[in-house]
Design an enzyme around this catalytic site. Structure first.
Site, PDB file in Angstrom:
ATOM      1  N   ASN A 182      35.595  29.222  51.155  1.00  0.00           N
ATOM      2  CA  ASN A 182      34.640  29.327  50.047  1.00  0.00           C
ATOM      3  C   ASN A 182      33.248  28.849  50.459  1.00  0.00           C
ATOM      4  O   ASN A 182      32.231  29.472  50.125  1.00  0.00           O
ATOM      5  CB  ASN A 182      35.127  28.518  48.853  1.00  0.00           C
ATOM      6  CG  ASN A 182      36.330  29.130  48.167  1.00  0.00           C
ATOM      7  OD1 ASN A 182      36.796  30.202  48.538  1.00  0.00           O
ATOM      8  ND2 ASN A 182      36.853  28.453  47.163  1.00  0.00           N
ATOM      9  N   HIS A 219      31.254  48.126  39.713  1.00  0.00           N
ATOM     10  CA  HIS A 219      32.180  46.997  39.693  1.00  0.00           C
ATOM     11  C   HIS A 219      33.301  47.203  38.678  1.00  0.00           C
ATOM     12  O   HIS A 219      34.122  46.314  38.461  1.00  0.00           O
ATOM     13  CB  HIS A 219      31.382  45.721  39.369  1.00  0.00           C
ATOM     14  CG  HIS A 219      32.104  44.447  39.632  1.00  0.00           C
ATOM     15  ND1 HIS A 219      32.512  43.601  38.621  1.00  0.00           N
ATOM     16  CD2 HIS A 219      32.507  43.854  40.784  1.00  0.00           C
ATOM     17  CE1 HIS A 219      33.106  42.546  39.138  1.00  0.00           C
ATOM     18  NE2 HIS A 219      33.129  42.676  40.445  1.00  0.00           N
ATOM     19  N   HIS A 268      40.595  34.742  37.350  1.00  0.00           N
ATOM     20  CA  HIS A 268      39.685  35.858  37.561  1.00  0.00           C
ATOM     21  C   HIS A 268      39.579  36.761  36.333  1.00  0.00           C
ATOM     22  O   HIS A 268      38.764  37.673  36.304  1.00  0.00           O
ATOM     23  CB  HIS A 268      40.178  36.670  38.778  1.00  0.00           C
ATOM     24  CG  HIS A 268      39.199  37.641  39.324  1.00  0.00           C
ATOM     25  ND1 HIS A 268      39.341  39.008  39.196  1.00  0.00           N
ATOM     26  CD2 HIS A 268      38.055  37.455  40.015  1.00  0.00           C
ATOM     27  CE1 HIS A 268      38.330  39.617  39.793  1.00  0.00           C
ATOM     28  NE2 HIS A 268      37.529  38.707  40.297  1.00  0.00           N
TER      29      HIS A 268
END
Length: 839
Positions: free
Chosen positions: A73, A468, A625
């Protein structure tokens, strides 16, 4: 009849439809002090990730996994965010962010924040995790601790299996400074021919195609490969004196951009970006502490680094490969493994004579034609849900066309194979593959070529926008005409991440949603994007306006004295305009709960501004998510009130709302609304994985009170999924009692009814009593000190009480017989003043 603002008429770009709540004249909602910095907020999230490695409640090998995740990350953060800031600084950009920082000030603050984070990671490994592993029989040993036979064996391994892969690259008058690849682990070696000679810098790359941890004789003892290389350099560099060695690792900028408007070919442009990224400027150097000054100065000068960009660390420098230890057969040091389950609505289960279960897959289209279906990964198996939907579309002779938008997918994607199969079976297939999906460009380029080789219509980018959306559309010929079957999700068509990311997807035969997707897919291959949609919220044309309208509508309900509530579960809240709208809603009296995984600009708990806002973040074994949006819309107060639930691909970030093609779908099915309600309420009641944001932007982890049972969102959802699979007639994906006291949200079928005279009906009273978990309605205790809240709480004590609730501290009985719930004394006092100030 629905209220004035209940219908969703088509809106123009500037037509929100509801005026914003106006704060007092002395309140400036654009004051930089009200906004947190985007980059520092993301680093706060990485602190929470690192805490999972530090938390002794996390199983030991999982702690090692989180050390690995933290490295990955932080690498991405440095490549993307720090790299982008450095570009702005070099370009002379001085524009300020909503929190008032220039790129230079942000860059400095980031480096000041990262330094102690890396030190904490090192301390966690060296002082906690590594010793605990040794106590459990898994040792990562230093080379000097080995006995002679073990050293001899490793030297033989080095000579046979490692040495041939190594290439020493020296820097001297005869050799230029070597190219060093991004994130590769390297050894800087200082040598000389004889005492007194000039030192020579040599770089050796630690081979990434060799195991990082080498086990010694199946003993559970491991040595790092870099230690083996370091201790056997005489075989690689004979006849020189090795003066010093130091491991180092560099990170390059990933923000390599090209002007799409002048690009002749998007594929050529992406290939150029990939090539340029390999040689992009270095934005961070990690190097072992106490490295030779000459090695350090050589790297600093040749890589053109500032002192702030150099991190001197005690080893190891790279934890990414250490999660290989999770492959060890040590279930006592891991979490219980999770296997995604079949979806109850997409399988038929019957009992045999002896009570055993037999499971038979049924037609996806038949089931979706009967009712909408909510998929929840990784609780539901991706292969038996989304993949089954696409597989059946590819083979069904009645399917006419299949369309899908691919942002990220696996290198061996079965999703792509299904689309190829569909084309080979004579269906019309159109695929949008987003070439600009960062770090997936190469993978997506290869899929574009594969799809085009099979005669599939492929679109691979939109000028100025990223695509997206997580959407797929199947067009099917049926007896009564052509039917449209849609999938609208929050996650990518990626079977790998579907096992580790928490995502939602809606399978539906709703014609309006299907027709909206037809327009979206026509945009991918056509010249323009329609601005009129029946149900979907589509960015960048309608989504911002819709969300703004829904937020303002809640403020309007609150101003009218009706209960008003917003709950949003998202990955990021960065957009300043949405933050300002949420501040206005809070000031109007709307209860706002934001479950934001990482970036959040909004500051909760500011008196008179965001006192009605709470911000939470969930960190657990799965990466959160999914995006869920809930607007109460007067559902508790009016017979015609109907709550609004949405799921989809977009966060409340400027890039999602204005610079990406995104899709958010309303959820209208009562059963699915109840499932979403369950997820939101469960998350808000979590006392194991939830962190609560403070007004300064820091977070505190919620923990069970003494004697209180532990409630983990993800563990509960796994248990619920297993229970649903075993239940004869389950509420799909949901069984058992609610894990919270009282219902914080409504689904539309549970709203209270209001009599024509304005008083609550018996049904409403029953709902109110259940909402308080059977608590009494005696007046509560006035807090000893809470500023201006004390007066109204004392003056109107007969109108409020303390509910039996983990979320709300105060409940105010309103004149229409309903309840208004507030988390602070000041919030309750505000409601009392509004309703009873004239008494």
């Amino acid at each position: 009849m629905a209220g004035e603002h209940d219908r969703d008429e088509p809106l123009g770009n500037d037509d929100i439809g509801i005026d914003p709540f106006e704060p007092a004249a002395d309140v400036d909602l654009r004051d930089p002090a009200l906004y947190l910095n985007r980059e520092l907020s993301e680093l706060e999230f990485q602190q929470r990730v690192l805490h999972e490695a530090e938390d002794d409640r996390t199983p030991l090998l999982e702690r090692m996994r989180f050390l690995s995740i933290f490295t990955r990350n932080m690498d991405e953060f440095v490549m993307k965010r720090v790299g982008g800031l450095k570009q702005q600084i070099e370009a002379g950009v001085t524009d300020r962010t909503p929190d008032g920082r220039t790129p230079q000030k942000q860059w400095e603050a980031i480096h000041d924040t990262m330094e102690p984070m890396f030190a904490a990671q090192t301390a966690c490994y060296r002082e906690v995790v590594r010793p605990a592993l040794a106590d459990a029989g898994i040792e990562i040993v230093d080379y000097v601790a080995l006995d002679d036979p073990e050293r001899d064996a490793l030297r033989a391994y080095f000579e046979d299996s490692v040495l041939p892969t190594l290439t020493p690259l020296s820097f001297d008058p005869a050799h230029p400074f070597p190219f060093i690849s991004n994130r590769s682990l390297s050894l800087a070696i200082m040598t000389r021919q004889s005492p007194g000679d000039e030192l020579t810098f040599t770089r050796v790359k630690i081979p990434p195609n060799r195991p990082r941890l080498i086990e010694i004789d199946d003993s559970g003892r491991f040595v790092r490969i870099e230690a083996i290389i370091r201790e056997n350099l005489d075989l690689l560099l004979p006849n020189v004196e090795i003066v010093d060695t130091a491991l180092f690792r560099l990170t390059r900028n990933a923000e390599v951009r090209r002007n799409e408007e002048v690009a002749e070919d998007l594929i050529d442009m992406i290939e150029e970006v990939l090539e340029q990224r390999r040689f992009a400027s270095v934005v961070r150097l990690e190097i072992e502490a106490d490295a030779h000054p000459r090695a350090l100065s050589t790297l600093k000068e040749q890589l053109d680094l500032d002192d702030r960009e150099i991190y001197e660390r005690a080893g190891p420098l790279d934890y990414r490969d250490f999660d290989m230890l999770l492959d060890l057969d040590r279930p006592d040091l891991k979490r219980e493994p999770w296997t995604p389950q079949p979806h109850p609505q997409l399988t038929a289960t019957d009992r045999t004579a002896i009570g055993e279960h037999t499971t038979e897959h049924q037609s996806v289209f038949e089931r979706v034609g009967e009712t909408d279906i909510l998929l929840h990964h990784p609780y539901h198996d991706f292969t038996q849900t989304v993949q089954a939907f696409l597989d059946e579309a590819a083979s069904d002779p009645d399917v006419l066309a299949v369309k899908a938008a691919i942002y990220r997918t696996t290198s061996d994607s079965q999703v792509i194979q299904s689309l190829i199969d569909a084309a080979e079976n004579g269906k019309q297939v159109a695929v949008m593959v987003e070439l600009k999906a960062r770090f997936d460009e190469q993978n997506n380029l290869e899929w574009v070529r594969t799809l085009e080789e099979h005669g599939i219509h492929v679109a691979y980018g939109t000028i100025g926008l990223k695509t997206h959306t997580k959407t797929a559309l199947v067009v099917r010929e049926e007896d009564d005409g052509v039917e449209l079957y849609s999938h609208v999700g929050t996650g990518n068509y990626h079977s790998g991440t579907a096992k580790g990311y928490s995502d939602l997807g809606l399978l539906t035969a709703d014609k309006d949603i299907g027709q909206d997707l037809v327009k979206v897919f026509n945009f991918f291959t056509g010249p323009s994007l329609d601005e009129q949609f029946r149900k979907l919220l589509i960015a960048p044309v309608t989504m911002r306006e819709r969300f703004t309208r829904y937020i303002r509508r809640e403020a309007e309900h609150a101003q009218a004295g009706r209960p008003a509530r917003i709950v949003a579960k998202i990955n990021g809240l960065e957009d300043p305009k949405i933050v300002e709208e949420l501040y206005r809603a809070s000031m109007a009296g709307v209860d706002v709960d934001l479950i934001v995984r990482d970036i959040c600009r909004l500051r909760p708990g500011i008196d008179d501004i965001s006192e009605n806002v709470d911000v939470y973040s969930v960190v657990g074994r799965f990466l959160e998510h999914s995006r869920i949006f809930y607007f109460e819309n007067g559902a508790r107060a009016r017979a015609g009130g109907e709550p609004r639930y949405f799921i989809g691909s977009a966060d409340w970030m400027t890039r999602n709302l204005d610079y990406r093609v995104e899709a958010i779908t309303p959820v209208e099915d009562p059963t699915i609304r109840r499932q979403l309600k369950f997820v939101l309420e469960l998350t808000l009641s979590d006392n194991r994985q939830v962190w609560e944001m403070q007004s300064d932007g820091s977070y505190e982890q919620r923990r069970p009170e003494p004697g209180e049972p532990e409630r983990s969102t993800q563990e509960t959802l796994m248990a619920q999924t297993l229970a649903a699979a075993e239940c004869d007639e389950p509420v799909p994906g949901l069984t058992g009692p609610y894990p919270v006291t009282g219902d914080l949200l409504v689904t539309g079928t549970e709203r209270s009814k209001t009599a024509s005279d304005g008083s609550s009906t018996a049904a409403a009273e029953t709902e109110a009593t259940r909402t308080e978990g059977g608590g009494t309605e005696a007046a509560g205790t006035v807090p000893e000190a809470d500023g201006g809240a004390i007066g109204p709480l004392e003056q109107y004590s007969e109108h409020w009480y303390e509910p039996n609730s983990k979320t709300y501290a105060y409940a105010v009985r309103t004149p229409d017989g309903d309840r208004a719930y507030r988390k602070t004394a000041e919030g309750a006092a505000s409601v009392l003043r509004r309703h009873y100030g004239d008494e």
